[in-house]
Design a protein around this motif. Structure first.
Motif: not given
Ligand code: PEP
Length: 261
Positions: A15-42
């Motif tokens: 399951n993948a395409s250039f378009a769907s990967n970009e949408e999925l990973l942009k959302g994932l990276s942004a959400g992951f960064q936010q979680l890191c900020t809230e919870a702390g990297k460790e």
């Protein structure tokens, strides 16, 4: 007591395409960064996505600087040569991939991969300094016949059989076949029972068993992740369907954030 950092791995399957990967990973990276900020990297779990091979280069670019890693869905047991359609460990390494799923039940079923073949792949990957995510699991019929432990024992010990004594750096994924893509999930107690059993099998082969991660896979989702991940020997998840939605995958990642009492 060893604290095992949790690992949340997404298996995108075919399951993948250039378009769907970009949408999925942009959302994932942004959400992951936010979680890191809230919870702390460790406190964050390690996070991995395993897309189909044609997208590795593009996914590397999309994931750059995100802290999320990329892995593969399988690899050849051979180093190089006349093996049409296969991908080698060195090819994965050229794309900076360090993790590879091996012995997934769909590969065992559809490509007729045997325990012996899986053991050759595991040895090849470990020898290259990479980390295999070795999948094991019983069918519904095998569970009903009381064969779960026998099947798991055979698959785990066989997969590890070519590794040196005291090996390290292997991840085992318990994926009951009846729970994969079906919406059926092992209860947290059922998962813990098998994970504890797998830990015991690992102890027979290596003194590092306490440090190795054992993932659960099989319809893990935003609703059931927390209870499964709270079990003492459930060290993360291998996620199929829910890894294709950034919000669902992020909910599972959030459930794996280590909480300090
Ligand atoms: C898998 O195939 O590894 C898997 C766990 O799939 P799903 O989450 O869809 O059950």
């Amino acid at each position: 007591m060893t604290v095992r950092r949790k690992l949340i791995a997404g298996n995108w399957k075919m399951n993948a395409s250039f378009a769907s990967n970009e949408e999925l990973l942009k959302g994932l990276s942004a959400g992951f960064q936010q979680l890191c900020t809230e919870a702390g990297k460790e406190s964050m779990p390690d996070v991995l996505v395993c897309p189909p091979a044609p997208y590795w280069a593009a996914v590397n670019i999309l994931l750059e600087g995100s802290g999320i890693e990329q892995g593969a869905q399988d690899v050849s047991e051979h180093a190089k040569g006349a093996y049409t359609g296969e991908l080698s460990v060195s090819m994965l390494q050229e794309f900076k991939l360090k993790h590879v799923i091996l012995g997934h039940s769909e590969r065992r079923r559809d490509q007729f991969q045997t325990d012996r073949l899986v053991s050759l792949k595991v040895a090849q990957v470990v020898q290259a300094g990479m980390t295999p995510l070795v999948c094991v699991g019983e069918t519904q019929a095998e569970r009903e016949q009381g064969l779960t432990q026998a099947i798991i024992k055979r698959q785990v010990l066989s997969a590890l059989s070519l590794l040196p004594v005291d090996f390290d750096g292997v991840v085992v994924a318990y994926e009951p076949i009846w729970a994969i893509g079906t919406g059926l999930t092992a209860t947290p107690e059922m998962a813990q029972e098998v994970h504890g059993y797998i830990r015991g099998l690992l102890e027979q082969r290596t003194t590092h068993a306490h440090a190795l991660r054992i993932l659960y896979g099989g319809s893990m989702n935003a609703q059931n992740a927390k209870a499964l991940l709270s079990q003492p020997d459930v060290d993360g998840g291998l996620i199929g369907s829910a890894a294709l939605s950034s919000s669902d995958f992020l909910s599972i990642i959030a459930a794996a954030v280590a909480r300090n009492p």
